[in-house]
Design a protein around this motif. Structure first.
Motif, PDB file in Angstrom:
ATOM      1  N   MET A  78       0.854  -1.194   0.000  1.00  0.00           N
ATOM      2  CA  MET A  78       0.000   0.000   0.000  1.00  0.00           C
ATOM      3  C   MET A  78       0.897   1.254   0.000  1.00  0.00           C
ATOM      4  SD  MET A  78      -2.953   1.550   0.295  1.00  0.00           S
ATOM      5  CE  MET A  78      -4.392   0.863   1.092  1.00  0.00           C
ATOM      6  N   TYR A  79       0.776   2.048  -1.072  1.00  0.00           N
ATOM      7  CA  TYR A  79       1.527   3.311  -1.130  1.00  0.00           C
ATOM      8  C   TYR A  79       0.698   4.414  -0.456  1.00  0.00           C
ATOM      9  CZ  TYR A  79       4.483   0.926  -4.469  1.00  0.00           C
ATOM     10  OH  TYR A  79       5.341   0.038  -5.052  1.00  0.00           O
ATOM     11  N   ASP A  80       1.395   5.427   0.036  1.00  0.00           N
ATOM     12  CA  ASP A  80       0.671   6.597   0.550  1.00  0.00           C
ATOM     13  C   ASP A  80       0.209   7.478  -0.604  1.00  0.00           C
ATOM     14  OD1 ASP A  80       0.897   6.192   3.391  1.00  0.00           O
ATOM     15  OD2 ASP A  80       3.058   6.503   3.126  1.00  0.00           O
ATOM     16  N   PHE A  81       1.119   7.650  -1.596  1.00  0.00           N
ATOM     17  CA  PHE A  81       0.790   8.489  -2.758  1.00  0.00           C
ATOM     18  C   PHE A  81       1.210   7.759  -4.024  1.00  0.00           C
ATOM     19  CE2 PHE A  81       1.980  11.518   0.643  1.00  0.00           C
ATOM     20  CZ  PHE A  81       0.791  12.226   0.750  1.00  0.00           C
ATOM     21  N   ALA A  82       0.324   7.746  -5.013  1.00  0.00           N
ATOM     22  CA  ALA A  82       0.716   7.262  -6.345  1.00  0.00           C
ATOM     23  C   ALA A  82       0.488   8.395  -7.332  1.00  0.00           C
ATOM     24  CB  ALA A  82      -0.108   6.045  -6.742  1.00  0.00           C
ATOM     25  N   ILE A  83       1.532   8.693  -8.089  1.00  0.00           N
ATOM     26  CA  ILE A  83       1.457   9.780  -9.077  1.00  0.00           C
ATOM     27  C   ILE A  83       1.439   9.142 -10.457  1.00  0.00           C
ATOM     28  CG2 ILE A  83       2.679  11.803 -10.000  1.00  0.00           C
ATOM     29  CD1 ILE A  83       4.129  11.733  -7.125  1.00  0.00           C
ATOM     30  N   ILE A  84       0.492   9.557 -11.279  1.00  0.00           N
ATOM     31  CA  ILE A  84       0.424   9.033 -12.645  1.00  0.00           C
ATOM     32  C   ILE A  84       1.012  10.077 -13.585  1.00  0.00           C
ATOM     33  CG2 ILE A  84      -1.079   8.157 -14.473  1.00  0.00           C
ATOM     34  CD1 ILE A  84      -3.137   7.468 -12.305  1.00  0.00           C
ATOM     35  N   GLY A  85       2.099   9.719 -14.261  1.00  0.00           N
ATOM     36  CA  GLY A  85       2.697  10.625 -15.251  1.00  0.00           C
ATOM     37  C   GLY A  85       4.112  11.035 -14.881  1.00  0.00           C
ATOM     38  N   GLY A  86       5.033  10.679 -15.746  1.00  0.00           N
ATOM     39  CA  GLY A  86       6.444  11.025 -15.528  1.00  0.00           C
ATOM     40  C   GLY A  86       6.899  12.146 -16.431  1.00  0.00           C
ATOM     41  N   GLY A  87       6.027  13.186 -16.557  1.00  0.00           N
ATOM     42  CA  GLY A  87       6.454  14.446 -17.160  1.00  0.00           C
ATOM     43  C   GLY A  87       6.942  15.336 -16.025  1.00  0.00           C
ATOM     44  N   ILE A  88       7.193  16.606 -16.334  1.00  0.00           N
ATOM     45  CA  ILE A  88       7.809  17.473 -15.317  1.00  0.00           C
ATOM     46  C   ILE A  88       6.857  17.751 -14.149  1.00  0.00           C
ATOM     47  CG2 ILE A  88       7.221  19.735 -16.355  1.00  0.00           C
ATOM     48  CD1 ILE A  88      10.204  20.495 -15.628  1.00  0.00           C
ATOM     49  N   VAL A  89       5.543  17.783 -14.409  1.00  0.00           N
ATOM     50  CA  VAL A  89       4.612  18.085 -13.310  1.00  0.00           C
ATOM     51  C   VAL A  89       4.560  16.908 -12.336  1.00  0.00           C
ATOM     52  CG1 VAL A  89       2.223  18.659 -12.721  1.00  0.00           C
ATOM     53  CG2 VAL A  89       3.295  19.734 -14.707  1.00  0.00           C
ATOM     54  N   GLY A  90       4.467  15.678 -12.869  1.00  0.00           N
ATOM     55  CA  GLY A  90       4.445  14.504 -12.003  1.00  0.00           C
ATOM     56  C   GLY A  90       5.743  14.355 -11.223  1.00  0.00           C
ATOM     57  N   LEU A  91       6.870  14.528 -11.900  1.00  0.00           N
ATOM     58  CA  LEU A  91       8.164  14.350 -11.219  1.00  0.00           C
ATOM     59  C   LEU A  91       8.390  15.438 -10.165  1.00  0.00           C
ATOM     60  CD1 LEU A  91      10.268  13.365 -14.346  1.00  0.00           C
ATOM     61  CD2 LEU A  91       9.780  11.890 -12.383  1.00  0.00           C
ATOM     62  N   ALA A  92       8.012  16.672 -10.497  1.00  0.00           N
ATOM     63  CA  ALA A  92       8.175  17.756  -9.510  1.00  0.00           C
ATOM     64  C   ALA A  92       7.282  17.482  -8.301  1.00  0.00           C
ATOM     65  CB  ALA A  92       7.812  19.096 -10.146  1.00  0.00           C
ATOM     66  N   THR A  93       6.100  16.922  -8.546  1.00  0.00           N
ATOM     67  CA  THR A  93       5.185  16.610  -7.443  1.00  0.00           C
ATOM     68  C   THR A  93       5.768  15.501  -6.564  1.00  0.00           C
ATOM     69  OG1 THR A  93       3.312  17.271  -8.799  1.00  0.00           O
ATOM     70  CG2 THR A  93       2.810  15.865  -6.918  1.00  0.00           C
ATOM     71  N   LEU A 142      -1.878  -2.291  -8.050  1.00  0.00           N
ATOM     72  CA  LEU A 142      -1.171  -1.550  -6.995  1.00  0.00           C
ATOM     73  C   LEU A 142      -2.231  -0.891  -6.127  1.00  0.00           C
ATOM     74  CD1 LEU A 142       1.069   0.466  -9.449  1.00  0.00           C
ATOM     75  CD2 LEU A 142       1.923  -1.330  -7.945  1.00  0.00           C
ATOM     76  N   GLU A 143      -1.898  -0.661  -4.864  1.00  0.00           N
ATOM     77  CA  GLU A 143      -2.856   0.047  -4.010  1.00  0.00           C
ATOM     78  C   GLU A 143      -2.250   1.319  -3.472  1.00  0.00           C
ATOM     79  OE1 GLU A 143      -4.486  -3.076  -1.325  1.00  0.00           O
ATOM     80  OE2 GLU A 143      -6.114  -1.599  -1.211  1.00  0.00           O
ATOM     81  N   THR A 144      -3.036   2.355  -3.448  1.00  0.00           N
ATOM     82  CA  THR A 144      -2.547   3.628  -2.905  1.00  0.00           C
ATOM     83  C   THR A 144      -3.636   4.284  -2.066  1.00  0.00           C
ATOM     84  OG1 THR A 144      -1.605   5.779  -3.474  1.00  0.00           O
ATOM     85  CG2 THR A 144      -3.268   4.949  -4.965  1.00  0.00           C
ATOM     86  N   ARG A 145      -3.192   5.022  -1.072  1.00  0.00           N
ATOM     87  CA  ARG A 145      -4.184   5.759  -0.269  1.00  0.00           C
ATOM     88  C   ARG A 145      -4.621   7.029  -1.000  1.00  0.00           C
ATOM     89  NH1 ARG A 145      -4.157   3.475   4.825  1.00  0.00           N
ATOM     90  NH2 ARG A 145      -2.188   2.511   5.398  1.00  0.00           N
ATOM     91  N   PHE A 146      -3.683   7.632  -1.753  1.00  0.00           N
ATOM     92  CA  PHE A 146      -4.016   8.898  -2.426  1.00  0.00           C
ATOM     93  C   PHE A 146      -3.448   8.859  -3.838  1.00  0.00           C
ATOM     94  CE2 PHE A 146      -4.233  13.390  -3.304  1.00  0.00           C
ATOM     95  CZ  PHE A 146      -5.365  13.791  -2.599  1.00  0.00           C
ATOM     96  N   LEU A 147      -4.221   9.377  -4.785  1.00  0.00           N
ATOM     97  CA  LEU A 147      -3.842   9.336  -6.194  1.00  0.00           C
ATOM     98  C   LEU A 147      -3.654  10.752  -6.732  1.00  0.00           C
ATOM     99  CD1 LEU A 147      -3.803   7.601  -8.868  1.00  0.00           C
ATOM    100  CD2 LEU A 147      -6.219   8.191  -9.060  1.00  0.00           C
ATOM    101  N   ILE A 148      -2.584  10.973  -7.490  1.00  0.00           N
ATOM    102  CA  ILE A 148      -2.363  12.289  -8.103  1.00  0.00           C
ATOM    103  C   ILE A 148      -2.181  12.086  -9.609  1.00  0.00           C
ATOM    104  CG2 ILE A 148      -0.996  14.409  -8.075  1.00  0.00           C
ATOM    105  CD1 ILE A 148      -0.155  13.638  -5.207  1.00  0.00           C
ATOM    106  N   ASN A 149      -3.103  12.680 -10.354  1.00  0.00           N
ATOM    107  CA  ASN A 149      -3.128  12.498 -11.805  1.00  0.00           C
ATOM    108  C   ASN A 149      -2.381  13.644 -12.484  1.00  0.00           C
ATOM    109  OD1 ASN A 149      -3.956  12.670 -14.525  1.00  0.00           O
ATOM    110  ND2 ASN A 149      -6.136  12.862 -14.046  1.00  0.00           N
ATOM    111  N   CYS A 150      -1.219  13.323 -13.055  1.00  0.00           N
ATOM    112  CA  CYS A 150      -0.427  14.320 -13.805  1.00  0.00           C
ATOM    113  C   CYS A 150      -0.191  13.758 -15.202  1.00  0.00           C
ATOM    114  CB  CYS A 150       0.920  14.579 -13.129  1.00  0.00           C
ATOM    115  SG  CYS A 150       0.797  15.142 -11.428  1.00  0.00           S
ATOM    116  N   ALA A 151      -1.279  13.270 -15.829  1.00  0.00           N
ATOM    117  CA  ALA A 151      -1.141  12.491 -17.064  1.00  0.00           C
ATOM    118  C   ALA A 151      -1.170  13.334 -18.331  1.00  0.00           C
ATOM    119  CB  ALA A 151      -2.213  11.404 -17.112  1.00  0.00           C
ATOM    120  N   GLY A 152      -1.044  14.645 -18.218  1.00  0.00           N
ATOM    121  CA  GLY A 152      -0.859  15.517 -19.389  1.00  0.00           C
ATOM    122  C   GLY A 152      -1.933  15.329 -20.444  1.00  0.00           C
ATOM    123  N   LEU A 153      -1.556  14.853 -21.610  1.00  0.00           N
ATOM    124  CA  LEU A 153      -2.489  14.704 -22.733  1.00  0.00           C
ATOM    125  C   LEU A 153      -3.614  13.710 -22.434  1.00  0.00           C
ATOM    126  CD1 LEU A 153       0.282  14.806 -25.429  1.00  0.00           C
ATOM    127  CD2 LEU A 153      -1.828  16.139 -25.635  1.00  0.00           C
TER     128      LEU A 153
END
Ligand SMILES: Cc1cc2nc3c(=O)[nH]c(=O)nc-3n(C[C@H](O)[C@H](O)[C@H](O)COP(=O)(O)OP(=O)(O)OC[C@H]3O[C@@H](n4cnc5c(N)ncnc54)[C@H](O)[C@@H]3O)c2cc1C
Length: 404
Positions: free
Chosen positions: A1-16, A190-201
């Motif tokens: 179980m992750y605390d945060f899962a970020i979707i998207g490895g562009g600059i916004v996701g990586l900076a987050t 995968l399981e996460t408690r919180f999801l952050i969508n930085c999927a651009g297009l």
């Protein structure tokens, strides 16, 4: 179980990811990217400009975050040894009709607190000897950087913090659970408690997977570039921009010196028939049908069909592209220009035909969705990341969060 899962490895996701790791060093943070490398889409295919924040509506997130991002990005690059160059830029008026709009940009510089200088044509010649104009503004805080290198540094920072980064992993389904979300990926669940969508297009589609109903759809606008032949690079020293059409969120074709010394000319803005369609021939039935059946697209088209056709014509006609550039630097000839790689912008479009002008982050149940992060989001990425971190709950409290 992750605390945060970020979707998207562009600059916004990586900076987050990096900002979350700084704020919560003990949190389990995961970033997933569907491609085999980071920064493969908008972030790795842009003009590489560190914007100043001069153009944007005073009080908007774009104005605030571009200006703060200009500072924080430069500080980050300095700390991580990423080369950058604050070379400044010129915005030039080439016809008398453009002068009031140039004055409008100067007013915005005052309102936004962005340093800018009015220049006469003879002063412009000292900076850019090959430019022909009636008046200009110099913006000294604009710079250039290779955003792929910024992303390498962010990946390094996330890894140092103990974050997990998975390449080649596409999110296919998002299933809400009592504790957060179950993510079905190309490699399993995968399981996460919180999801952050930085999927651009694809941010609107990912938001829908997560149970959101975004009011806007991502419409892809391709930006095509040419490059000056090495023998003609001397015609442009820094960054030369036209006065933009205030009706559009795009800045008009311009000259940009890149970090490798090459000079790029562009980008234009044409509808792409595929979200990640970098060639004119790229086509996706799903992407195309979605745009063609979206009422917002037809409302936009009915308002700007002339400009749209002009952009399409310029996309197919090198002579027309050259003419746009000759307005800035008359000595440019078609044979000085060689085609270069293109990028596709993710622009959120509302059902009423208006483009979402500002950055847009939507809050869902145990989730945040970056639904509009067009230019200058690369410049503003560290600030967007700070904003996201300020909105997520502390890891220990995540399972208690419920939002409409
Ligand atoms: C032609 C062009 C020129 C530009 N010039 C500038 C400039 O000079 N300065 C500036 O500040 N900004 C500029 N921009 C804007 C800037 O590049 C973007 O705003 C910024 O890169 C957005 O970053 P992002 O991380 O949101 O999106 P992206 O870089 O597109 O990253 C999103 C990532 O999400 C991944 N993804 C999508 N769906 C999934 C899924 N289901 N599962 C896993 N991963 C997924 C994608 O593969 C992608 O890597 C320009 C943009 C373009 C296109």
């Amino acid at each position: 179980m992750y605390d945060f899962a970020i979707i998207g490895g562009g600059i916004v996701g990586l900076a987050t990811g990096a900002a979350l790791g700084r704020r919560y060093p003990f949190a389990r943070i995961l970033l997933v990217e569907k491609e085999a490398g980071f920064a493969q889409h908008q972030t790795g295919r842009n003009s590489g400009v560190i914007h100043s924040g001069i153009y944007y509506k005073p009080g908007s997130l774009k104005a605030e975050m571009a200006q703060a991002g200009n500072q924080s990005l430069r500080a980050f690059c300095y700390e991580y040894g990423v080369p950058f160059d604050v070379c400044g830029k010129l915005i030039v008026a080439t016809t008398p009709e453009e002068i009031p709009a140039l004055e409008g940009i100067f007013d915005r510089s005052l309102k936004n607190g962005v340093p800018a200088l009015r220049l006469r044509p003879e002063e412009v010649k000292e900076i850019e000897p090959h430019v022909a104009c009636l008046a200009a503004i110099r913006v000294p805080t604009t710079g250039i950087v290779d955003y792929r290198q910024v992303c390498h540094a962010l990946v390094h920072e996330m890894q140092q913090q103990g974050g997990e980064l998975k390449l080649g992993t596409e999110i296919l389904q998002v299933v809400p659970t009592p504790l957060g979300h179950l993510l079905e990926t190309t490699w399993g669940s995968l399981e996460t408690r919180f999801l952050i969508n930085c999927a651009g297009l694809h941010s609107d589609r990912v938001a829908r997977l997560g149970g959101m109903e975004p009011q806007a759809m991502i419409v892809p606008f391709r930006g095509e570039y040419f490059e000056l032949t090495p023998q003609r690079r001397h015609l442009v020293r820094h960054l030369i921009y036209p006065v933009p059409n205030p009706a559009f969120p795009f800045l008009g074709v311009h000259f940009t010196r890149m970090m490798d010394g090459s000079i790029h000319a562009g980008p234009n803005a044409v509808l792409s028939f595929k979200r990640e369609g970098y060639k004119k021939s790229d086509f996706s039935l799903r992407d195309f049908t979605e745009v063609m059946t979206y009422p917002g697209f037809w409302k936009l088209t009915s308002r700007y069909y002339q400009e749209g056709f002009q952009e399409m014509f310029r996309s197919w006609s090198k002579a027309a592209f050259t003419r746009s550039l000759q307005r800035l630097v008359p000595e440019i000839r078609a044979e000085d220009l060689i085609p270069s790689k293109s990028g596709v912008r993710a622009q959120a479009l509302l059902r009423d035909g208006n483009m979402v002008d500002d950055f847009l982050v939507m809050e869902g149940t145990n989730s945040l969705h970056v639904c509009n992060a067009p230019s200058p989001a690369a410049t503003a990425s560290l600030e967007i990341a700070k904003r996201i971190v300020s909105k997520v709950p502390r890891p220990g409290r995540l399972s208690l969060v419920k939002r409409a």
